[in-house]
Design a protein around this motif. Structure first.
Motif, PDB file in Angstrom:
ATOM      1  N   ARG A 118       0.842  -1.205   0.000  1.00  0.00           N
ATOM      2  CA  ARG A 118       0.000   0.000   0.000  1.00  0.00           C
ATOM      3  C   ARG A 118       0.874   1.250   0.000  1.00  0.00           C
ATOM      4  O   ARG A 118       0.627   2.210  -0.744  1.00  0.00           O
ATOM      5  N   GLY A 121       2.588   1.823  -3.270  1.00  0.00           N
ATOM      6  CA  GLY A 121       1.617   2.287  -4.261  1.00  0.00           C
ATOM      7  C   GLY A 121       1.276   3.755  -4.083  1.00  0.00           C
ATOM      8  O   GLY A 121       1.199   4.517  -5.059  1.00  0.00           O
ATOM      9  N   GLU A 122       1.093   4.188  -2.824  1.00  0.00           N
ATOM     10  CA  GLU A 122       0.732   5.578  -2.575  1.00  0.00           C
ATOM     11  C   GLU A 122       1.897   6.526  -2.862  1.00  0.00           C
ATOM     12  O   GLU A 122       1.708   7.599  -3.446  1.00  0.00           O
ATOM     13  N   GLY A 125       2.538   6.441  -6.661  1.00  0.00           N
ATOM     14  CA  GLY A 125       1.379   6.737  -7.498  1.00  0.00           C
ATOM     15  C   GLY A 125       0.981   5.580  -8.394  1.00  0.00           C
ATOM     16  O   GLY A 125       0.393   5.800  -9.471  1.00  0.00           O
ATOM     17  N   ALA A 126       1.259   4.336  -7.967  1.00  0.00           N
ATOM     18  CA  ALA A 126       0.885   3.149  -8.756  1.00  0.00           C
ATOM     19  C   ALA A 126      -0.622   2.939  -8.630  1.00  0.00           C
ATOM     20  O   ALA A 126      -1.113   2.455  -7.615  1.00  0.00           O
ATOM     21  N   GLN A 127      -1.342   3.282  -9.664  1.00  0.00           N
ATOM     22  CA  GLN A 127      -2.794   3.279  -9.624  1.00  0.00           C
ATOM     23  C   GLN A 127      -3.372   1.892  -9.369  1.00  0.00           C
ATOM     24  O   GLN A 127      -4.360   1.736  -8.649  1.00  0.00           O
ATOM     25  N   ALA A 128      -2.754   0.852  -9.929  1.00  0.00           N
ATOM     26  CA  ALA A 128      -3.276  -0.507  -9.775  1.00  0.00           C
ATOM     27  C   ALA A 128      -3.309  -0.928  -8.310  1.00  0.00           C
ATOM     28  O   ALA A 128      -4.211  -1.655  -7.875  1.00  0.00           O
ATOM     29  N   ALA A 130      -3.672   1.103  -5.643  1.00  0.00           N
ATOM     30  CA  ALA A 130      -4.754   1.821  -4.976  1.00  0.00           C
ATOM     31  C   ALA A 130      -6.102   1.191  -5.301  1.00  0.00           C
ATOM     32  O   ALA A 130      -6.953   1.017  -4.419  1.00  0.00           O
ATOM     33  N   VAL A 131      -6.305   0.830  -6.561  1.00  0.00           N
ATOM     34  CA  VAL A 131      -7.578   0.242  -6.984  1.00  0.00           C
ATOM     35  C   VAL A 131      -7.787  -1.109  -6.316  1.00  0.00           C
ATOM     36  O   VAL A 131      -8.889  -1.434  -5.854  1.00  0.00           O
ATOM     37  N   LYS A 171      -0.892  -7.969 -11.386  1.00  0.00           N
ATOM     38  CA  LYS A 171      -1.050  -6.564 -11.763  1.00  0.00           C
ATOM     39  C   LYS A 171      -0.319  -5.664 -10.765  1.00  0.00           C
ATOM     40  O   LYS A 171       0.275  -4.646 -11.154  1.00  0.00           O
ATOM     41  N   ALA A 175       2.867  -3.302 -11.573  1.00  0.00           N
ATOM     42  CA  ALA A 175       2.816  -1.856 -11.324  1.00  0.00           C
ATOM     43  C   ALA A 175       4.007  -1.385 -10.502  1.00  0.00           C
ATOM     44  O   ALA A 175       4.463  -0.245 -10.658  1.00  0.00           O
ATOM     45  N   GLN A 179       9.075   0.763 -10.655  1.00  0.00           N
ATOM     46  CA  GLN A 179       9.465   1.766  -9.668  1.00  0.00           C
ATOM     47  C   GLN A 179      10.845   1.482  -9.059  1.00  0.00           C
ATOM     48  O   GLN A 179      11.436   2.351  -8.414  1.00  0.00           O
TER      49      GLN A 179
END
Length: 409
Positions: A118, A121-122, A125-128, A130-131, A171, A175, A179
């Motif tokens: 998490r 991702g935050e 900015g890895a959108q997958a 967060a979704v 996924k 993502a 990074q």
């Protein structure tokens, strides 16, 4: 994971393991933040703790220098860049934790992977990422631990977590893989730093073991009696074996002076521990009734929570002493005699009479004998000699003086 400052971490993704620093969520000026070691171009990742240390000591600018605990972190020894067991996050291997039952180890490992995923991702900015976490509420209960999955619906919910991960985890990995940005450092410096880290780790392990041994030794030295109701009250059960019988009573010290369970010079004695406790619950006419901690013991006795425990220091046995005295000084257990005489003196002191002193003044050779046996220096050159009948009779008289103080309870 909050409020843990800055942590060295090892993270596994598609291309293997890499090392970096993670600052879980912290609050500053009313705002909540989280970060990884990075610069204006993204995450700073390293192939080894030595490479990470080399980068940090190069004084290159990075985002974590603004962290409120950066100064404390950078002041630590070289092993500050080495993750501990919980600092390893196997992101790519997360599905494996779900292939088995929800044990403490599996649920804890998955919770830690979810936490850092998490955060990655935050921060990136890895959108997958967060979704995924926003659309699968079943994932939120992992943080509750393995106990959450005990019960009728536990395995079903654990399977639900597994289905969500199996269907979407690739996924997540895809993502996060882009990074990872490996930072190159000077190899020679990194090699030297590897040796410095090994030394620091060895020293830390030695310090840890020394601390454990010290704690273990301290634990051994702690007398469990001190934590008992008697130890906390400062009132001790004592066990006396004399004249062919064993009795129990209580004794304490007030400003250095002995106080027995008794009254007017009579020591209340009991043939067994249970009768002593029963008597305590319904009698308050004795010298201990005014002690501040006496009501605590009585309350525990009434609640059925008081068990008579006699510490080794409070066991007095006169068994066989007179017979040994008759055999000569070499046959006498002077420790046993010393403890026995201690009880004579305490009882006389508490009773506030001169019976003991008067007896010894009237029998100076008995006083010399006891002084000689107990190692007193002022014996006027006295040495016991056979026959020892007078010594036996004198000691027996002292025992009788003590037992005459015992109650008939």
């Amino acid at each position: 994971m909050s409020n843990q400052g800055i942590l060295p971490v090892k993270i596994s993704l598609t291309e293997g393991d890499f090392y970096t620093l993670w600052a879980p969520k912290w609050k500053e000026h009313g705002a909540e933040w989280q970060a990884f070691l990075g610069d204006g171009e993204g995450l700073c990742c390293f192939r080894s703790p030595a490479d990470l240390l080399t980068f940090l000591e190069s004084d290159t600018e990075h985002d974590l220098k603004d962290h409120p605990k950066w100064g404390a972190f950078s002041a630590r020894k070289e092993d500050r860049v080495v993750p501990d067991e919980k600092g390893y996050f196997d992101i790519i291997g997360a599905p494996g934790f779900l292939a088995d039952r929800p044990s403490h180890a599996n649920v804890s490992a998955l919770d830690r992977v979810f936490s850092i995923t998490r955060s990655l991702g935050e921060v990136t900015g890895a959108q997958a990422v967060a979704v995924f976490f926003a659309t699968h509420s079943v994932l939120n209960n992992v943080k509750r631990g393995s106990d959450h999955y005990i019960g009728e619906h536990g395995m079903s919910e654990w399977s639900g977590v597994g289905r969500a991960v199996l269907a979407n985890w690739q996924k997540i990995v895809d993502a996060l893989d882009p990074q990872v940005r490996m930072i190159d450092v000077d190899e020679a410096t990194s090699k030297r730093n590897e040796a410095r880290i090994d030394e620091a780790v060895t020293a830390a392990e030695a310090a840890r073991k020394a601390a454990e041994e010290r704690r273990a030794k301290e634990a051994e030295e702690v007398d469990p009696y001190d934590a008992s109701a008697w130890g906390q009250a400062g009132i001790d059960p004592i066990k006396i074996t004399i004249d062919g019988r064993t009795v129990y009573t209580l004794r304490t010290f007030v400003e250095g002076s002995p106080v027995f369970l008794g009254r007017f010079g009579e020591i209340f004695t009991f043939n067994n521990k249970k009768s002593l406790v029963r008597w305590m619950m319904s009698n308050d006419e004795h010298d201990m009734a005014t002690l501040a901690t006496w009501p605590d013991l009585v309350a525990k006795a009434n609640a059925g929570e008081l068990e008579v425990t006699v510490h080794d220091d409070n066991v007095y046995s006169y068994r066989g002493l007179a017979e040994d005295i008759a055999k000569g000084p070499a046959a006498v257990d002077t420790e046993q005699m010393s403890r026995g005489y201690e009880l004579f003196a305490d009882a006389a002191d508490w009773a506030a009479d001169d019976s003991l002193n008067s007896f010894l003044l009237a029998n100076p050779r008995m006083q010399d004998y006891i002084s000689y046996m107990l190692g007193a220096t002022e014996t006027s050159g006295y040495v016991p000699s056979a026959p020892y009948t007078d010594h036996v009779n004198g000691w027996t008289a002292l025992e009788e003086m003590l037992t005459k103080r015992f109650s008939k309870i």
